[in-house]
Scaffold this motif. Structure first.
Motif, PDB file in Angstrom:
ATOM      1  N   GLU A   1     -41.512 -14.341 -25.905  1.00 53.40           N
ATOM      2  CA  GLU A   1     -41.582 -13.503 -24.705  1.00 53.40           C
ATOM      3  C   GLU A   1     -42.200 -14.282 -23.546  1.00 53.40           C
ATOM      4  O   GLU A   1     -41.676 -14.271 -22.425  1.00 53.40           O
ATOM      5  CB  GLU A   1     -42.401 -12.235 -24.962  1.00 53.40           C
ATOM      6  CG  GLU A   1     -42.490 -11.344 -23.733  1.00 53.40           C
ATOM      7  CD  GLU A   1     -43.442 -10.171 -23.877  1.00 53.40           C
ATOM      8  OE1 GLU A   1     -43.304  -9.227 -23.077  1.00 53.40           O
ATOM      9  OE2 GLU A   1     -44.326 -10.209 -24.756  1.00 53.40           O
TER      10      GLU A   1
ATOM     11  N   GLY B   1     -39.707 -16.608 -21.979  1.00 53.18           N
ATOM     12  CA  GLY B   1     -38.469 -16.057 -21.436  1.00 53.18           C
ATOM     13  C   GLY B   1     -37.325 -15.857 -22.401  1.00 53.18           C
ATOM     14  O   GLY B   1     -36.208 -15.578 -21.983  1.00 53.18           O
TER      15      GLY B   1
ATOM     16  N   ILE C   1     -36.287 -13.344 -24.392  1.00 50.86           N
ATOM     17  CA  ILE C   1     -36.590 -11.933 -24.647  1.00 50.86           C
ATOM     18  C   ILE C   1     -35.849 -11.385 -25.860  1.00 50.86           C
ATOM     19  O   ILE C   1     -36.447 -10.704 -26.698  1.00 50.86           O
ATOM     20  CB  ILE C   1     -36.300 -11.085 -23.392  1.00 50.86           C
ATOM     21  CG1 ILE C   1     -37.073 -11.636 -22.185  1.00 50.86           C
ATOM     22  CG2 ILE C   1     -36.623  -9.615 -23.649  1.00 50.86           C
ATOM     23  CD1 ILE C   1     -38.561 -11.848 -22.402  1.00 50.86           C
TER      24      ILE C   1
ATOM     25  N   ARG D   1     -41.059  -3.097 -21.895  1.00 48.69           N
ATOM     26  CA  ARG D   1     -41.303  -4.077 -20.827  1.00 48.69           C
ATOM     27  C   ARG D   1     -40.022  -4.745 -20.347  1.00 48.69           C
ATOM     28  O   ARG D   1     -39.930  -5.168 -19.202  1.00 48.69           O
ATOM     29  CB  ARG D   1     -42.273  -5.172 -21.313  1.00 48.69           C
ATOM     30  CG  ARG D   1     -43.710  -4.786 -21.282  1.00 48.69           C
ATOM     31  CD  ARG D   1     -44.633  -5.991 -21.442  1.00 48.69           C
ATOM     32  NE  ARG D   1     -44.496  -6.728 -22.675  1.00 48.69           N
ATOM     33  CZ  ARG D   1     -45.096  -6.411 -23.831  1.00 48.69           C
ATOM     34  NH1 ARG D   1     -45.867  -5.340 -23.901  1.00 48.69           N
ATOM     35  NH2 ARG D   1     -44.916  -7.165 -24.907  1.00 48.69           N
ATOM     36  N   HIS D   2     -39.031  -4.848 -21.233  1.00 52.86           N
ATOM     37  CA  HIS D   2     -37.859  -5.659 -20.901  1.00 52.86           C
ATOM     38  C   HIS D   2     -36.539  -4.897 -20.858  1.00 52.86           C
ATOM     39  O   HIS D   2     -35.521  -5.475 -20.467  1.00 52.86           O
ATOM     40  CB  HIS D   2     -37.759  -6.827 -21.883  1.00 52.86           C
ATOM     41  CG  HIS D   2     -38.940  -7.733 -21.796  1.00 52.86           C
ATOM     42  ND1 HIS D   2     -39.136  -8.595 -20.748  1.00 52.86           N
ATOM     43  CD2 HIS D   2     -40.030  -7.867 -22.607  1.00 52.86           C
ATOM     44  CE1 HIS D   2     -40.275  -9.245 -20.915  1.00 52.86           C
ATOM     45  NE2 HIS D   2     -40.837  -8.816 -22.037  1.00 52.86           N
TER      46      HIS D   2
ATOM     47  N   TRP E   1     -35.376  -2.388 -18.881  1.00 53.12           N
ATOM     48  CA  TRP E   1     -34.781  -2.168 -17.558  1.00 53.12           C
ATOM     49  C   TRP E   1     -34.149  -3.460 -17.031  1.00 53.12           C
ATOM     50  O   TRP E   1     -33.017  -3.451 -16.543  1.00 53.12           O
ATOM     51  CB  TRP E   1     -35.821  -1.621 -16.591  1.00 53.12           C
ATOM     52  CG  TRP E   1     -35.256  -1.372 -15.226  1.00 53.12           C
ATOM     53  CD1 TRP E   1     -35.616  -1.959 -14.056  1.00 53.12           C
ATOM     54  CD2 TRP E   1     -34.190  -0.468 -14.893  1.00 53.12           C
ATOM     55  NE1 TRP E   1     -34.852  -1.498 -13.022  1.00 53.12           N
ATOM     56  CE2 TRP E   1     -33.954  -0.576 -13.508  1.00 53.12           C
ATOM     57  CE3 TRP E   1     -33.394   0.400 -15.629  1.00 53.12           C
ATOM     58  CZ2 TRP E   1     -32.975   0.155 -12.850  1.00 53.12           C
ATOM     59  CZ3 TRP E   1     -32.415   1.133 -14.965  1.00 53.12           C
ATOM     60  CH2 TRP E   1     -32.219   1.008 -13.592  1.00 53.12           C
ATOM     61  N   ASN E   2     -34.859  -4.560 -17.121  1.00 54.78           N
ATOM     62  CA  ASN E   2     -34.324  -5.838 -16.648  1.00 54.78           C
ATOM     63  C   ASN E   2     -33.082  -6.240 -17.447  1.00 54.78           C
ATOM     64  O   ASN E   2     -32.134  -6.796 -16.898  1.00 54.78           O
ATOM     65  CB  ASN E   2     -35.401  -6.924 -16.733  1.00 54.78           C
ATOM     66  CG  ASN E   2     -35.063  -8.125 -15.892  1.00 54.78           C
ATOM     67  OD1 ASN E   2     -34.472  -8.004 -14.825  1.00 54.78           O
ATOM     68  ND2 ASN E   2     -35.420  -9.297 -16.382  1.00 54.78           N
ATOM     69  N   THR E   3     -33.092  -5.947 -18.735  1.00 56.63           N
ATOM     70  CA  THR E   3     -31.938  -6.250 -19.577  1.00 56.63           C
ATOM     71  C   THR E   3     -30.738  -5.411 -19.154  1.00 56.63           C
ATOM     72  O   THR E   3     -29.612  -5.911 -19.072  1.00 56.63           O
ATOM     73  CB  THR E   3     -32.282  -6.015 -21.067  1.00 56.63           C
ATOM     74  OG1 THR E   3     -33.433  -6.806 -21.395  1.00 56.63           O
ATOM     75  CG2 THR E   3     -31.140  -6.404 -21.976  1.00 56.63           C
TER      76      THR E   3
ATOM     77  N   LEU F   1     -30.263  -4.209 -16.124  1.00 56.93           N
ATOM     78  CA  LEU F   1     -29.847  -4.739 -14.817  1.00 56.93           C
ATOM     79  C   LEU F   1     -29.014  -6.005 -14.938  1.00 56.93           C
ATOM     80  O   LEU F   1     -28.230  -6.328 -14.047  1.00 56.93           O
ATOM     81  CB  LEU F   1     -31.067  -5.010 -13.934  1.00 56.93           C
ATOM     82  CG  LEU F   1     -31.808  -3.773 -13.423  1.00 56.93           C
ATOM     83  CD1 LEU F   1     -33.042  -4.190 -12.639  1.00 56.93           C
ATOM     84  CD2 LEU F   1     -30.885  -2.905 -12.585  1.00 56.93           C
ATOM     85  N   HIS F   2     -29.193  -6.734 -16.035  1.00 57.53           N
ATOM     86  CA  HIS F   2     -28.407  -7.947 -16.275  1.00 57.53           C
ATOM     87  C   HIS F   2     -27.162  -7.663 -17.126  1.00 57.53           C
ATOM     88  O   HIS F   2     -26.643  -8.556 -17.812  1.00 57.53           O
ATOM     89  CB  HIS F   2     -29.276  -9.039 -16.924  1.00 57.53           C
ATOM     90  CG  HIS F   2     -30.199  -9.687 -15.952  1.00 57.53           C
ATOM     91  ND1 HIS F   2     -31.470  -9.234 -15.720  1.00 57.53           N
ATOM     92  CD2 HIS F   2     -30.004 -10.738 -15.113  1.00 57.53           C
ATOM     93  CE1 HIS F   2     -32.041  -9.984 -14.801  1.00 57.53           C
ATOM     94  NE2 HIS F   2     -31.166 -10.908 -14.413  1.00 57.53           N
ATOM     95  N   SER F   3     -26.725  -6.407 -17.102  1.00 59.12           N
ATOM     96  CA  SER F   3     -25.489  -5.968 -17.764  1.00 59.12           C
ATOM     97  C   SER F   3     -25.494  -6.179 -19.274  1.00 59.12           C
ATOM     98  O   SER F   3     -24.449  -6.383 -19.882  1.00 59.12           O
ATOM     99  CB  SER F   3     -24.270  -6.670 -17.151  1.00 59.12           C
ATOM    100  OG  SER F   3     -24.189  -6.374 -15.780  1.00 59.12           O
ATOM    101  N   GLN F   4     -26.663  -6.125 -19.866  1.00 58.86           N
ATOM    102  CA  GLN F   4     -26.755  -6.239 -21.320  1.00 58.86           C
ATOM    103  C   GLN F   4     -27.137  -4.875 -21.911  1.00 58.86           C
ATOM    104  O   GLN F   4     -28.078  -4.745 -22.691  1.00 58.86           O
ATOM    105  CB  GLN F   4     -27.767  -7.310 -21.696  1.00 58.86           C
ATOM    106  CG  GLN F   4     -27.344  -8.695 -21.257  1.00 58.86           C
ATOM    107  CD  GLN F   4     -28.408  -9.743 -21.513  1.00 58.86           C
ATOM    108  OE1 GLN F   4     -29.600  -9.464 -21.454  1.00 58.86           O
ATOM    109  NE2 GLN F   4     -27.975 -10.954 -21.790  1.00 58.86           N
TER     110      GLN F   4
END
Length: 187
Positions: free
Chosen positions: A120, A123, A125, A147-148, A150-152, A154-157
């Motif tokens: 983590e 980077g 994740i 923690r991760h 939302w960002n995941t 947003l990165h279309s995953q």
């Protein structure tokens, strides 16, 4: 498909002809790094510190061991041209994991925790979450995913987040509103 590193003949060969012939420091290194699908020297040093309790181990020592193992043709496969990332041959990795279960079963969750925290922080994740689930600490794993997620997304995953959420027992996910929201978005 049923031919694995825990097969009696493979296990006996690897244990008798390879593993037990290594010095103790190499055996410890092999056991600690066996939980990792792929690894580099700093990550190996981190998990080895957990197994040995020696907080003074340096990643340079791990790098030297990796180079020594590679030159010895000890079932180590480089994954890049820089020789930074490696993995073990899958049969050898199976044997090492089997040996770790026999040698230090109580250390396995803490090894996964160390690996997860290092991954983590650096980077990686998806791999951090995989190890997070193997810690047997659902709260830690839930906080890591929260923690991760939302960002995941947003990165279309989105499917990755959905898979993470499906891994949790219902009792855990129902007590964590954020996980419920992330799971809902992923669905």
């Amino acid at each position: 498909q049923s031919f694995t590193g825990s097969d009696k003949y493979i296990l006996d060969y690897f244990m008798d002809e390879v593993f037990t012939r290594q010095p103790e420091e190499v055996q410890t290194f092999l056991l600690a790094s066996s939980i990792l699908d792929r690894f580099c020297a700093p990550l190996c040093a981190e998990v080895q510190r957990e197994l040995t309790g020696d907080s003074t181990l340096l990643s340079t020592e791990s790098q030297m061991l990796l180079e020594r193992l590679e030159h010895s043709d000890l079932f180590l496969i480089p994954l890049d041209h820089l020789r930074k990332w490696y993995r073990y041959h899958h049969l050898f990795a199976d044997m090492l994991r089997h040996a770790l279960v026999r040698a230090a079963p109580s250390k396995i969750p803490s090894l996964h925790l160390r690996a997860s925290q290092w991954l983590e922080a650096n980077g990686f994740i998806s791999e951090a979450v995989q190890h997070g689930f193997k810690t047997q600490d659902w709260i830690y794993a839930a906080e890591l995913v929260e923690r991760h997620a939302w960002n995941t997304i947003l990165h279309s995953q989105v499917s990755q987040v959905s898979e993470w959420c499906r891994t949790f027992p219902e009792a855990i996910i129902s007590k964590r509103p954020s996980l419920c929201i992330f799971h809902g978005w992923a669905l």
